[in-house]
Design a protein around this motif. Structure first.
Motif, PDB file in Angstrom:
ATOM      1  N   TYR A  99      -9.755  -7.242 -14.156  1.00 16.39           N
ATOM      2  CA  TYR A  99      -9.731  -5.804 -14.400  1.00 16.39           C
ATOM      3  C   TYR A  99      -9.440  -5.528 -15.866  1.00 16.39           C
ATOM      4  O   TYR A  99      -8.777  -6.300 -16.549  1.00 16.39           O
ATOM      5  N   ASP A 102      -5.311  -6.267  -5.825  1.00 11.55           N
ATOM      6  CA  ASP A 102      -6.365  -5.344  -5.412  1.00 11.55           C
ATOM      7  C   ASP A 102      -5.783  -4.067  -4.815  1.00 11.55           C
ATOM      8  O   ASP A 102      -6.297  -2.964  -5.037  1.00 11.55           O
ATOM      9  N   GLU A 145       0.825  -1.206   0.000  1.00  9.63           N
ATOM     10  CA  GLU A 145       0.000   0.000   0.000  1.00  9.63           C
ATOM     11  C   GLU A 145       0.862   1.261   0.000  1.00  9.63           C
ATOM     12  O   GLU A 145       0.481   2.286  -0.567  1.00  9.63           O
ATOM     13  N   THR A 186     -13.773  -3.025 -12.970  1.00  6.80           N
ATOM     14  CA  THR A 186     -13.721  -4.305 -12.273  1.00  6.80           C
ATOM     15  C   THR A 186     -14.839  -5.200 -12.775  1.00  6.80           C
ATOM     16  O   THR A 186     -16.001  -4.784 -12.796  1.00  6.80           O
ATOM     17  N   ARG A 228      -6.189   3.533  -9.143  1.00  6.75           N
ATOM     18  CA  ARG A 228      -7.473   4.204  -9.366  1.00  6.75           C
ATOM     19  C   ARG A 228      -7.502   5.586  -8.713  1.00  6.75           C
ATOM     20  O   ARG A 228      -7.950   6.567  -9.310  1.00  6.75           O
ATOM     21  N   ARG A 269      -6.599 -11.680 -11.800  1.00  7.52           N
ATOM     22  CA  ARG A 269      -5.557 -11.383 -10.827  1.00  7.52           C
ATOM     23  C   ARG A 269      -4.332 -12.265 -11.068  1.00  7.52           C
ATOM     24  O   ARG A 269      -3.199 -11.807 -10.943  1.00  7.52           O
ATOM     25  N   THR A 284      -3.382 -12.794  -4.136  1.00  8.85           N
ATOM     26  CA  THR A 284      -4.175 -11.959  -5.026  1.00  8.85           C
ATOM     27  C   THR A 284      -4.549 -10.629  -4.394  1.00  8.85           C
ATOM     28  O   THR A 284      -4.852  -9.679  -5.111  1.00  8.85           O
ATOM     29  N   ARG A 285      -4.521 -10.543  -3.078  1.00 13.20           N
ATOM     30  CA  ARG A 285      -4.812  -9.274  -2.411  1.00 13.20           C
ATOM     31  C   ARG A 285      -3.851  -8.185  -2.886  1.00 13.20           C
ATOM     32  O   ARG A 285      -4.218  -7.015  -2.953  1.00 13.20           O
ATOM     33  N   ARG A 317     -16.556  -8.527 -11.759  1.00 10.00           N
ATOM     34  CA  ARG A 317     -16.625  -9.397 -10.584  1.00 10.00           C
ATOM     35  C   ARG A 317     -16.282 -10.845 -10.945  1.00 10.00           C
ATOM     36  O   ARG A 317     -16.800 -11.389 -11.918  1.00 10.00           O
ATOM     37  N   VAL A 374      -4.303  -1.934  -7.693  1.00 10.25           N
ATOM     38  CA  VAL A 374      -5.397  -1.362  -8.478  1.00 10.25           C
ATOM     39  C   VAL A 374      -6.044  -0.213  -7.718  1.00 10.25           C
ATOM     40  O   VAL A 374      -6.338   0.851  -8.299  1.00 10.25           O
ATOM     41  N   SER A 375      -6.270  -0.389  -6.427  1.00 11.07           N
ATOM     42  CA  SER A 375      -6.889   0.660  -5.622  1.00 11.07           C
ATOM     43  C   SER A 375      -6.038   1.925  -5.607  1.00 11.07           C
ATOM     44  O   SER A 375      -6.560   3.041  -5.766  1.00 11.07           O
TER      45      SER A 375
END
Length: 228
Positions: free
Chosen positions: A219, A195, A92, A213, A202, A175, A191-192, A215, A198-199
């Protein structure tokens, strides 16, 4: 020879690790304290850095945050416990990879080679030229991004993800597809991590709604081509 900075207060680690890295044409320099490491990085002569999480003066997470304010140099973090939360926090904050302690030197070298390979891949991408979309341009030659005409500062991993999506707009990448193409190895990944990246991406591309995304699928880049 590519130069690597190790910021770790374990005085017994640097010399043997440097000797091992030299076998792979990597010159490793150790700084025992974050302040000394930051001073060396600001001289601008390193190709990547390795950060321990447990450090004096400031922990590796704060150090990662500080470096990211100044540089997009590839960063590999060493987590003492290898806990998922440590990895998530590091990613992060902009780290490119992580490795739990204790580690095998060969595994660390493999991680370094992967982030360095991505870093120097830009010359091979020059022939494809700048990718232009409505409100967004991605230049692989300079690894630069413009959002509505303004430059966007991305980490190495964030740029690689955006470029992967931009080369095939509308194509859905799972992913696992993204992990395999960006990491370059199938070591302990989760895979987290996708995410998280990507977050972050974005948020940096706002107000553009650039990444769609799907589901349980993955992506894709959701921008239209730029008008002629």
């Amino acid at each position: 020879m590519q130069r690597i900075l190790l910021i770790d207060d374990d005085e017994q680690l640097g010399a043997p690790l440097a000797a091992y890295c030299a076998r792979f044409e990597l010159e490793l320099v150790q700084a025992l304290r974050p302040s000394a490491g930051l001073a060396l990085l600001r001289q601008g002569r390193f190709d990547a850095a390795i950060l321990d999480v447990m450090l004096p003066e400031m922990d590796g997470f704060e150090l990662c945050r500080t470096i990211r304010k100044e540089s997009d140099i590839p960063l590999v973090m060493l987590t003492a416990r290898g806990e998922v939360m440590d990895r998530v926090v590091g990613l992060e904050l902009g780290a490119d990879d992580y490795l739990p302690k204790p580690f095998e030197p060969r595994e660390l070298v493999a991680r370094l080679q992967t982030v360095l390979r991505r870093r120097v891949a830009a010359p091979a991408a020059r022939a494809s030229g700048t990718l232009r979309f409505a409100g967004l341009s991605v230049d692989p030659a300079t690894r630069s991004v413009l959002r509505q005409g303004q430059p966007v500062e991305l980490t190495s991993t964030e740029f690689d993800l955006l470029y992967l999506l931009a080369r095939s707009p509308g194509q859905v990448f799972s992913r696992d597809d993204i992990l395999n193409q960006l990491r370059g190895h199938e070591a302990e990944l989760f895979t987290r991590a996708v995410d998280i990246v990507v977050s972050r991406l974005r948020k940096k591309l706002e107000p553009l709604d650039a990444i769609k995304t799907l589901r349980n699928a993955g992506y894709s880049l959701a921008l239209a081509d730029a008008p002629d």
